[in-house]
Design a protein around this motif. Structure first.
Motif, PDB file in Angstrom:
ATOM      1  N   GLY A   1      32.859  40.176  49.622  1.00 51.75           N
ATOM      2  CA  GLY A   1      31.448  40.217  49.968  1.00 51.75           C
ATOM      3  C   GLY A   1      31.139  40.666  51.382  1.00 51.75           C
ATOM      4  O   GLY A   1      29.977  40.667  51.791  1.00 51.75           O
ATOM      5  N   ALA A   2      32.155  41.071  52.167  1.00 51.11           N
ATOM      6  CA  ALA A   2      31.887  41.541  53.533  1.00 51.11           C
ATOM      7  C   ALA A   2      30.947  42.734  53.467  1.00 51.11           C
ATOM      8  O   ALA A   2      31.128  43.639  52.658  1.00 51.11           O
ATOM      9  CB  ALA A   2      33.194  41.922  54.223  1.00 51.11           C
ATOM     10  N   ARG A   3      29.907  42.720  54.325  1.00 54.77           N
ATOM     11  CA  ARG A   3      28.943  43.825  54.282  1.00 54.77           C
ATOM     12  C   ARG A   3      28.811  44.555  55.603  1.00 54.77           C
ATOM     13  O   ARG A   3      28.394  45.697  55.643  1.00 54.77           O
ATOM     14  CB  ARG A   3      27.578  43.341  53.818  1.00 54.77           C
ATOM     15  CG  ARG A   3      26.893  42.379  54.757  1.00 54.77           C
ATOM     16  CD  ARG A   3      25.524  41.967  54.270  1.00 54.77           C
ATOM     17  NE  ARG A   3      25.047  40.852  55.066  1.00 54.77           N
ATOM     18  CZ  ARG A   3      23.970  40.176  54.807  1.00 54.77           C
ATOM     19  NH1 ARG A   3      23.236  40.482  53.765  1.00 54.77           N
ATOM     20  NH2 ARG A   3      23.590  39.175  55.579  1.00 54.77           N
ATOM     21  N   GLN A   4      29.135  43.875  56.727  1.00 54.17           N
ATOM     22  CA  GLN A   4      29.013  44.493  58.051  1.00 54.17           C
ATOM     23  C   GLN A   4      29.660  43.567  59.075  1.00 54.17           C
ATOM     24  O   GLN A   4      29.985  42.420  58.765  1.00 54.17           O
ATOM     25  CB  GLN A   4      27.543  44.733  58.408  1.00 54.17           C
ATOM     26  CG  GLN A   4      26.714  43.474  58.454  1.00 54.17           C
ATOM     27  CD  GLN A   4      25.235  43.700  58.214  1.00 54.17           C
ATOM     28  OE1 GLN A   4      24.766  44.812  58.101  1.00 54.17           O
ATOM     29  NE2 GLN A   4      24.475  42.621  58.131  1.00 54.17           N
ATOM     30  N   ILE A   5      29.856  44.083  60.261  1.00 59.09           N
ATOM     31  CA  ILE A   5      30.298  43.269  61.385  1.00 59.09           C
ATOM     32  C   ILE A   5      29.139  43.225  62.368  1.00 59.09           C
ATOM     33  O   ILE A   5      28.510  44.246  62.641  1.00 59.09           O
ATOM     34  CB  ILE A   5      31.555  43.868  62.050  1.00 59.09           C
ATOM     35  CG1 ILE A   5      32.770  43.733  61.115  1.00 59.09           C
ATOM     36  CG2 ILE A   5      31.836  43.200  63.408  1.00 59.09           C
ATOM     37  CD1 ILE A   5      34.031  44.431  61.599  1.00 59.09           C
ATOM     38  N   ILE A   6      28.867  42.044  62.886  1.00 57.24           N
ATOM     39  CA  ILE A   6      27.843  41.897  63.911  1.00 57.24           C
ATOM     40  C   ILE A   6      28.555  41.746  65.255  1.00 57.24           C
ATOM     41  O   ILE A   6      29.450  40.918  65.403  1.00 57.24           O
ATOM     42  CB  ILE A   6      26.940  40.674  63.646  1.00 57.24           C
ATOM     43  CG1 ILE A   6      26.259  40.773  62.277  1.00 57.24           C
ATOM     44  CG2 ILE A   6      25.929  40.495  64.781  1.00 57.24           C
ATOM     45  CD1 ILE A   6      25.286  41.926  62.116  1.00 57.24           C
ATOM     46  N   TRP A   7      28.163  42.569  66.215  1.00 57.31           N
ATOM     47  CA  TRP A   7      28.738  42.583  67.562  1.00 57.31           C
ATOM     48  C   TRP A   7      27.703  42.031  68.534  1.00 57.31           C
ATOM     49  O   TRP A   7      26.544  42.440  68.501  1.00 57.31           O
ATOM     50  CB  TRP A   7      29.096  44.012  67.951  1.00 57.31           C
ATOM     51  CG  TRP A   7      29.725  44.158  69.299  1.00 57.31           C
ATOM     52  CD1 TRP A   7      29.149  43.981  70.524  1.00 57.31           C
ATOM     53  CD2 TRP A   7      31.078  44.527  69.560  1.00 57.31           C
ATOM     54  NE1 TRP A   7      30.048  44.216  71.528  1.00 57.31           N
ATOM     55  CE2 TRP A   7      31.250  44.556  70.965  1.00 57.31           C
ATOM     56  CE3 TRP A   7      32.161  44.845  68.750  1.00 57.31           C
ATOM     57  CZ2 TRP A   7      32.445  44.885  71.566  1.00 57.31           C
ATOM     58  CZ3 TRP A   7      33.353  45.174  69.357  1.00 57.31           C
ATOM     59  CH2 TRP A   7      33.501  45.192  70.751  1.00 57.31           C
TER      60      TRP A   7
ATOM     61  N   ALA B   1      24.599  45.762  64.425  1.00 58.22           N
ATOM     62  CA  ALA B   1      25.353  45.716  63.175  1.00 58.22           C
ATOM     63  C   ALA B   1      26.258  46.932  63.102  1.00 58.22           C
ATOM     64  O   ALA B   1      25.834  48.051  63.384  1.00 58.22           O
ATOM     65  CB  ALA B   1      24.401  45.696  61.980  1.00 58.22           C
ATOM     66  N   ILE B   2      27.487  46.701  62.721  1.00 55.63           N
ATOM     67  CA  ILE B   2      28.464  47.780  62.538  1.00 55.63           C
ATOM     68  C   ILE B   2      28.682  47.916  61.033  1.00 55.63           C
ATOM     69  O   ILE B   2      29.155  46.983  60.378  1.00 55.63           O
ATOM     70  CB  ILE B   2      29.773  47.460  63.280  1.00 55.63           C
ATOM     71  CG1 ILE B   2      29.483  47.292  64.777  1.00 55.63           C
ATOM     72  CG2 ILE B   2      30.814  48.544  63.015  1.00 55.63           C
ATOM     73  CD1 ILE B   2      30.613  46.685  65.560  1.00 55.63           C
ATOM     74  N   HIS B   3      28.309  49.052  60.514  1.00 53.88           N
ATOM     75  CA  HIS B   3      28.301  49.250  59.072  1.00 53.88           C
ATOM     76  C   HIS B   3      29.703  49.327  58.482  1.00 53.88           C
ATOM     77  O   HIS B   3      30.631  49.864  59.085  1.00 53.88           O
ATOM     78  CB  HIS B   3      27.490  50.493  58.720  1.00 53.88           C
ATOM     79  CG  HIS B   3      26.060  50.349  59.145  1.00 53.88           C
ATOM     80  ND1 HIS B   3      25.151  49.622  58.426  1.00 53.88           N
ATOM     81  CD2 HIS B   3      25.405  50.806  60.239  1.00 53.88           C
ATOM     82  CE1 HIS B   3      23.992  49.636  59.044  1.00 53.88           C
ATOM     83  NE2 HIS B   3      24.114  50.352  60.154  1.00 53.88           N
TER      84      HIS B   3
END
Length: 185
Positions: free
Chosen positions: A118-124, A95-97
């Motif tokens: 509502g974006a909370r994080q990016i998942i890589w 997870a990228i905060h």
């Protein structure tokens, strides 16, 4: 029937581009397995072995907690229109905060700087195996549209309400694993 590949080739990239939904699956050795549907508008192929998706606020944060504890992640796409096929991307994720410079960089370079409400994080996901299978058992569906419910919910909550909700619902998984969402970065 199943075929394995080391990376996403042009044919599989095209297949992904035609889908409207994908699923993520994650777990730890001792946790429940989590499977979540995602809309493909949030997905970006970084290269033949890396994909990301913009993760929006939800009722839990199982994926982030599982990635923090274990790292394994699978993404699955299945054709519900056109020729049958199932595509799975296996690998290790993180997870990228939202408050990190890496998040801002990915948002700028792969999402034109636009962040959905509502974006909370990016998942890589770093992919170590790509597998296709027949998909003969997947039913056919007609795509109508994306739902607007999540947009309406996040907009009604507002930034402050989302922060409170995330702290209440997204800090730990249902099994008590920390998501890392509010760790110092």
């Amino acid at each position: 029937m199943a075929k394995q590949f080391e990376s996403i080739n042009a044919r599989l990239k095209d297949f992904i581009g035609r889908q409207h939904i994908f699923f993520t699956a994650s777990a730890t050795v001792s946790s429940r397995v989590n499977i979540s549907p995602r809309e493909t508008g949030c997905l970006r192929l970084i290269d033949a072995n890396s994909v990301v998706y913009l993760d929006r606020t939800g009722s839990g944060n199982e994926t982030a907690a599982h990635l923090r504890a274990d790292g394994r992640l699978t993404m699955m796409f299945c054709a519900v229109a056109g020729p049958p096929m199932i595509l799975r991307l296996y690998g290790r994720g993180r997870a990228i905060h939202r408050d990190s410079s890496e998040y801002e960089s990915i948002l700028a370079s792969h999402y034109d700087g636009l962040e959905p409400s509502g974006a909370r994080q990016i998942i890589w996901l770093d992919i170590d195996l790509v597998q296709t299978s027949c998909g003969f058992g997947v039913p056919l569906f007609d795509y109508k549209a994306e739902r607007t419910s999540l947009d309406q919910w996040t907009e009604a909550k507002g930034p402050g309400g989302l922060e409170i909700y995330r702290r209440e619902k997204n800090t730990y998984s249902m099994d008590g694993l920390p998501s890392g969402m509010f760790d110092e970065h």
